[in-house]
Design an enzyme around this catalytic site. Structure first.
Site, PDB file in Angstrom:
ATOM      1  N   ASP A  32       0.857  -1.172   0.000  1.00 42.09           N
ATOM      2  CA  ASP A  32       0.000   0.000   0.000  1.00 42.09           C
ATOM      3  C   ASP A  32       0.906   1.238   0.000  1.00 42.09           C
ATOM      4  OD1 ASP A  32      -2.233   1.644   0.049  1.00 42.09           O
ATOM      5  OD2 ASP A  32      -3.235   0.541   1.637  1.00 42.09           O
ATOM      6  N   TRP A  33       0.279   2.381   0.009  1.00 52.10           N
ATOM      7  CA  TRP A  33       0.937   3.675  -0.186  1.00 52.10           C
ATOM      8  C   TRP A  33       2.108   3.890   0.777  1.00 52.10           C
ATOM      9  CZ3 TRP A  33       0.114   7.495  -3.830  1.00 52.10           C
ATOM     10  CH2 TRP A  33       0.614   8.770  -3.551  1.00 52.10           C
TER      11      TRP A  33
END
Length: 748
Positions: A306-307
């Site tokens: 994820d980010w």
């Protein structure tokens, strides 16, 4: 000739029959051949994902509108660093034309490279292609779960895929399979609720809609991405991206099954939990990412971070001393692609780590092989972008009608004292509350922009609740005053004065849009200004209909007794206003049921599958006593259940039992009913839950009509994870419950 989505998909399936018959082995051969030609730099580039705003022109620190590429930056990424994937997160939604030009520009550069490997573009099209202006935005997942309708979830995913592919984007970061059991968590509205079986069933339907049929995904479908694997949704604090403490037995019992089912359904990518479990960040957990996901579950696709979560291993979690150590930790744990997201530190450090022998070449090859396989499976090598003429149905009548129909099955009637609803014609209506005239409160986050805070502008062509009520009941019968904002009063005297002139009050309360960490809260109660508004209106003596517009179940126990009726809309999307108005008028008979337990108190947040020691019988002061239970939902008609039968009173290890029940509409209007099958294990080596959902079917019945609904039970549906972390079914007594009826059987 009128074209429909179904007819186009059927004809496409015929035209692409050759592609669809491409075997997995043929794709594997292509992947191996390409991999053998790649340098270490090219391989690591494929593992790198950069957010598109890193390549966009800005003025005064803000992105130019419409978006424009800073070509030297984009060329550096693709030609120098060989970046294999790009995503969109920041910035405003763009037109279809801008999106198509964006993808064509990226792919043109990629195809100029030595190996001509297309870039895989990913996007959060979690309930429609929300980053493209005018794309259909369906109800959020939590609302879709309330429909208990697999087929509708599949159809919505089909349209979301079609409209995402219309922007030439082949990869969707959806569905969310997190367990929505912690109501404080700001992403619960992105889930399918609190029950693992419901999540698994709705998730499989969404994947089928996204993928279509066949090993190769055609031009009307997209690759799904399961997220956020796993345990992300259960932080101890309820705050996003904070620690969870989940024993592995619970992980396997409640959090893993829906991911396991989705992997069986052919999911091609998985995104990872941003937080930590039991002190270990999941991005650094080889046990969760490799041993369980790629080993036990035999997941063959690729795993994306994820980010910025690899960088966070040293910046936040402090389990690595620097970025280089964090990269080694994550890749060796099983991360195949890094959502970096805006620089090339991952690429540079991973190349160095490979040369130093700290990340094995075999691990790199495994990751790149998985990524290339997905690129082949979504047809990127055959068609890196797309053809505009292939998508005539984008935001068309058919898609918007489906949106309305789905929202109609999601909205949930929780209270209807003296059948105040539907409202009689000619009533003078006061519409009030902070969400009455807001598209933000109907759409929530991920609505044209990350936080959804532009919906009132971007969706101004759609109807708010107020606008829809005026359209349905007539503007001369509808007055309006907001009364309060979500966090502050506006004019209580004005709204009370208008209430005195009304026959009925429609009070729209809940939340404005948010997602992720900005949605963290300290108190699950609905805000004080909204409580004050409800109390002021109640003092007028007029009947009040609560319309809840909220992403999570905000506690309303202090004001619920003041209501005459309660409608829960969750986040119904762009057709939400129309659906609310039509329910108030009786044009729609609500059929939604709660996909989570609606709490009565902030310190009593038990799910419906609580343990016996958590019931009121054993905890008289604070046992399970929710405002409304999971699966609760009323109708404008009445349904009766009868004739519950089991095909046998005994179940063997290799056998099945058929459960059947008659459901009849004994009211005066047609309606839909979700029939829920619960099973209770009476005695087990691990303390059993009071009950678990093991089946559901939705039926439509006209007045006087009766249907028999059947379910099949086998030993797998009775199984649980034991103390040895094994899935077992133990001999003993079980009880089936459907619609208040009970029947017993034994497993031997």
């Amino acid at each position: 000739m009128k074209k429909t989505l179904l007819s186009i998909m059927i004809s496409t399936a015929t035209l692409t029959a050759g592609a669809q018959t491409s075997s997995a082995s043929a794709i594997d051969q292509k992947v191996d051949a390409l991999l053998s030609k790649m340098t270490p730099e090219e391989k690591v580039g494929q593992m790198t994902q950069i957010s598109v705003e890193a390549f966009l022109k800005t003025t005064g620190g803000k992105l130019n509108e419409p978006h424009e590429f800073d070509m030297p930056k984009l060329e550096e990424a693709i030609k120098k660093y060989k970046v294999g994937s790009i995503l969109n997160v920041g910035g405003n939604a763009q037109t279809l034309e801008v999106w198509r030009k964006r993808i064509e520009t990226i792919q043109k550069l990629a195809l100029q490279d030595r190996l001509k490997i297309p870039v895989l573009y990913g996007i959060d099209a979690i309930r429609g292609n929300n980053y493209t202006l005018d794309a259909v935005m369906f109800p959020q997942q939590i609302a879709q779960a309330a429909s208990f309708n697999r087929e509708m979830a599949k159809k919505a995913a089909e349209v979301a895929a079609y409209e995402t592919r219309a922007s030439f984007i082949p990869w969707n970061f959806s569905p969310v399979l997190d367990l929505g059991r912690q109501p404080v968590w700001p992403r619960i509205w992105e889930t399918y609720g609190e029950d693992p079986y419901l999540i698994a069933e709705m998730g499989k339907s969404a994947i089928e809609g996204y993928h279509g049929k066949g090993e190769v995904i055609d031009k009307y479908h997209v690759a799904a991405c399961l997220k956020h694997y796993m345990g992300y949704s259960m932080p101890l604090s309820g705050h996003d991206r904070t620690p969870a403490w989940i024993p592995e037995r619970e992980l396997r019992e409640y959090f893993l099954p829906q991911f396991a089912e989705a992997v069986k359904a052919g999911a091609k990518t998985v995104m990872v939990n941003s937080a930590e479990i039991n002190g270990t960040p999941v991005h650094a957990s080889k046990h969760i990412l490799t041993d369980i996901l790629k080993g036990e579950l035999q997941f063959k696709g690729f795993v994306v971070s994820d980010w910025q979560d690899i960088q966070y291993l040293y910046q936040r979690h402090r389990v690595a001393k620097d970025n280089k150590e964090a990269v080694a930790m994550a890749v060796n744990a099983g991360i195949d692609m890094s959502m970096v997201p805006t620089d090339f530190t991952f690429t540079e450090d991973l190349i160095a780590l490979v040369k130093e022998g700290k990340v094995p070449v075999q691990r790199i090859d495994d990751a790149v092989r998985r990524i290339l396989k997905v690129k082949y499976e979504v047809g990127l090598f055959e068609s890196p972008s797309g053809r505009a003429k292939d998508y005539p149905l984008f935001n068309g009548q058919e898609h918007n009608r489906l949106n309305y129909d789905l929202a109609s099955e999601c909205i949930t009637l929780l209270k209807n004292t003296n059948n105040v609803l539907p409202l009689a014609k000619g009533k003078r209506i006061l519409v009030t509350g902070p969400s009455a005239n807001s598209m933000r409160s109907l759409n929530g986050g991920w609505a044209r922009i990350w936080q959804g805070d532009t919906s009132d502008e971007t969706e101004k062509g759609k109807n708010t609740i107020l606008e829809a009520v005026r359209n349905v009941f007539g503007a001369d019968h509808v007055d309006y005053a907001p009364g309060v904002d979500f966090e502050k009063p506006i004019d209580l005297q004005d709204v009370v004065a208008k209430a005195a002139q009304a026959d009925v009050i429609v009070l729209c309360i809940g939340e404005t849009s948010y997602t992720e960490t900005p949605g963290n809260i300290e108190d699950l109660r609905i805000s004080d200004p909204q409580i004050d508004l409800a109390k002021a209106l109640a003092a007028t003596g007029k009947p009040i209909i609560f319309v809840l517009t909220e992403g999570r179940p905000r506690v309303i126990s202090s004001i619920e007794p003041l209501s005459t009726a309660v409608l829960h809309t969750y986040l119904l999307g762009n057709e939400g206003g129309n659906v609310v108005a039509d329910v108030l008028a009786g044009k729609i008979n609500p059929s939604g049921k709660l996909p989570y337990t609606y709490p009565r108190h902030t310190n009593s947040l038990l799910p419906y599958y609580h343990k016996y020691t958590e019931t009121l019988k054993f905890d008289e002061a604070a046992g399970y006593n929710p405002q409304w239970e999971f699966g609760f939902g009323l109708s404008y008609t009445n349904f009766s259940y009868s004739n519950l039968k089991l095909s046998s009173s005994k179940l063997s290890s290799d056998g099945t039992i058929t459960v059947s029940v008659d459901v009849a509409n004994v009211g005066k209007v047609g309606g839909k009913e979700s029939v829920l099958l619960f099973v209770s294990d009476e005695v087990a080596s691990i303390t059993p839950e009071v009950k678990r959902l093991r089946g559901f079917e939705k039926v439509e019945l006209q007045p006087g009509e009766k249907k028999t609904v059947s379910f099949t039970i086998d030993r797998e549906k009775l199984s649980f994870i034991n103390a040895g972390l094994e899935r077992v079914t133990e001999p003993g007594d079980f009880t089936v419950t459907v619609g208040g009826l009970k029947a017993a059987f034994k497993y031997e």
